[in-house]
Design an enzyme around this catalytic site. Structure first.
Site, short mmCIF file in Angstrom:
data_model
loop_
_atom_site.label_atom_id
_atom_site.label_comp_id
_atom_site.label_asym_id
_atom_site.label_seq_id
_atom_site.Cartn_x
_atom_site.Cartn_y
_atom_site.Cartn_z
N ASP A 265 0.85 -1.19 0.00
CA ASP A 265 0.00 0.00 0.00
C ASP A 265 0.89 1.24 0.00
OD1 ASP A 265 -2.92 1.08 0.54
OD2 ASP A 265 -1.55 2.21 1.84
N ASN B 119 -2.04 13.05 -5.93
CA ASN B 119 -3.22 13.37 -6.73
C ASN B 119 -3.73 14.78 -6.43
OD1 ASN B 119 -3.44 10.97 -8.18
ND2 ASN B 119 -4.61 9.95 -6.57
N HIS C 234 -4.19 13.87 -11.13
CA HIS C 234 -4.34 12.43 -11.26
C HIS C 234 -3.41 11.84 -12.31
CE1 HIS C 234 -7.78 11.94 -8.55
NE2 HIS C 234 -8.20 13.11 -9.00
N ASP D 2 -4.47 2.32 -4.81
CA ASP D 2 -3.01 2.30 -4.63
C ASP D 2 -2.57 1.05 -3.87
OD1 ASP D 2 -4.17 3.04 -2.26
OD2 ASP D 2 -2.60 4.43 -1.68
N ASP E 13 -1.17 8.61 -11.71
CA ASP E 13 -1.11 7.44 -12.60
C ASP E 13 0.33 7.04 -12.89
OD1 ASP E 13 -3.84 7.39 -12.67
OD2 ASP E 13 -4.03 8.32 -14.65
#
Length: 304
Positions: free
Chosen positions: A179, A187, A192, A222, A196
């Protein structure tokens, strides 16, 4: 007393038998090499052409020529399907001429053959397109579009398979849950698209550092998981440390204020489910997050 039935819509015995036969035939043709499947299509065509010749030109039998065309297209490919369309047209044309039909013009059987070829060719093309679309949909359903890693469904199926092999071989299996820490801040502050790129960087690290037998997957925003067959507790610690080290390098190169927490569980009991192993790895990951960003927690996971 009224005998028990399978319900109003339960299939009859002949229907059930037909489904089983079709399923068995599909399994055999799917597992056969293309040459073998094409040979089956040719044999089917010979049978259809023979019946067509016996029935004579007065009874139309064109529809059944689609069976060998469909077999060749579905199991051998688009080119084989078109070739079978040509051969099927030639067989039909031969069976028609051998029946000595009487036409008002000699060009009529040629025209009929061309029309049938068009019918066979269009059907083959539509069937090939449908198969390609189905394969694409299956791939999209099992693959994460952003990272190219396996999706949750594909990973769970693979993990269940790996657990079965581990039980059979009495070999260890480790599942690692990853994680990203502070991913939301990327973000929020950079957009975003930049987030990515972080996820894609994680996928690249996993693809580079893991073995071919290992299965990485993205199962959440994530969140990533990895199945590591034939990996004991010591090996799990080594893999987790290497992944964390390479992740930090990638994050530093991208100047992303992100770290990674890893929880890994090594299966020590044979009778556990894929869902319970994933849940245990998830708990280990949260334990790592509570210990501080960029931490690793490795645990044994038994039947209890």
């Amino acid at each position: 007393m009224v005998p028990a039935t399978g319900g109003r819509d339960a299939p009859s015995n002949p229907e059930r038998m037909a489904r089983r036969l079709l399923a068995r035939a599909h399994a055999v043709l799917s597992g056969a090499p293309p040459v073998g499947s094409f040979a089956v299509a040719l044999a089917t065509l010979v049978l259809v052409g023979g019946i067509d010749y016996v029935l004579g030109y007065e009874i139309s039998f064109s529809l059944f020529y689609l069976l060998p065309v469909g077999i060749a297209t579905w199991y051998c490919g688009r080119g084989a399907g078109m070739a079978m369309a040509v051969i099927s047209c030639a067989v039909w044309f031969s069976a028609d001429l051998l029946s000595h039909p009487v036409y008002s013009h000699p060009a009529i059987p040629v025209w009929n053959a061309l029309v049938r070829f068009g019918f066979f060719a269009i059907t083959s093309g539509l069937l090939a397109t449908s198969k390609d679309a189905l394969a694409t949909q299956r791939t999209l359903a099992r693959t994460d579009a952003l990272t190219g890693l396996a999706g949750r469904r594909a990973f769970e199926e693979t993990l269940a398979h790996d657990l079965a092999l581990a039980r059979r071989r009495s070999s260890p299996l480790t599942v690692a849950y990853l994680d990203l820490d502070e991913f939301k801040s990327v973000n929020d502050s950079r957009g975003h698209a930049e987030g990515d790129r972080v996820l894609q960087a994680v996928a690249e690290v996993l693809a580079r550092c893991l073995r071919e037998a290992d299965t990485p997957a993205r199962i959440g925003g994530d969140e990533f998981v990895v199945a590591l067959p034939d990996t004991d507790a010591r090996g799990a610690e080594q893999v987790a440390a290497e992944l964390l080290r390479e992740m930090q390098k990638a994050f530093g190169a991208g100047r992303w204020p992100v770290s990674c927490s890893i929880g890994a569980v090594t299966v020590t009991a044979p009778d556990v489910s894929a869902a319970s192993v994933l849940e245990a790895a998830d708990r280990a990951m949260f334990e790592a997050k509570r210990g501080g960003k960029g931490s690793i927690v490795c645990r044994d996971f038994g039947a209890a």
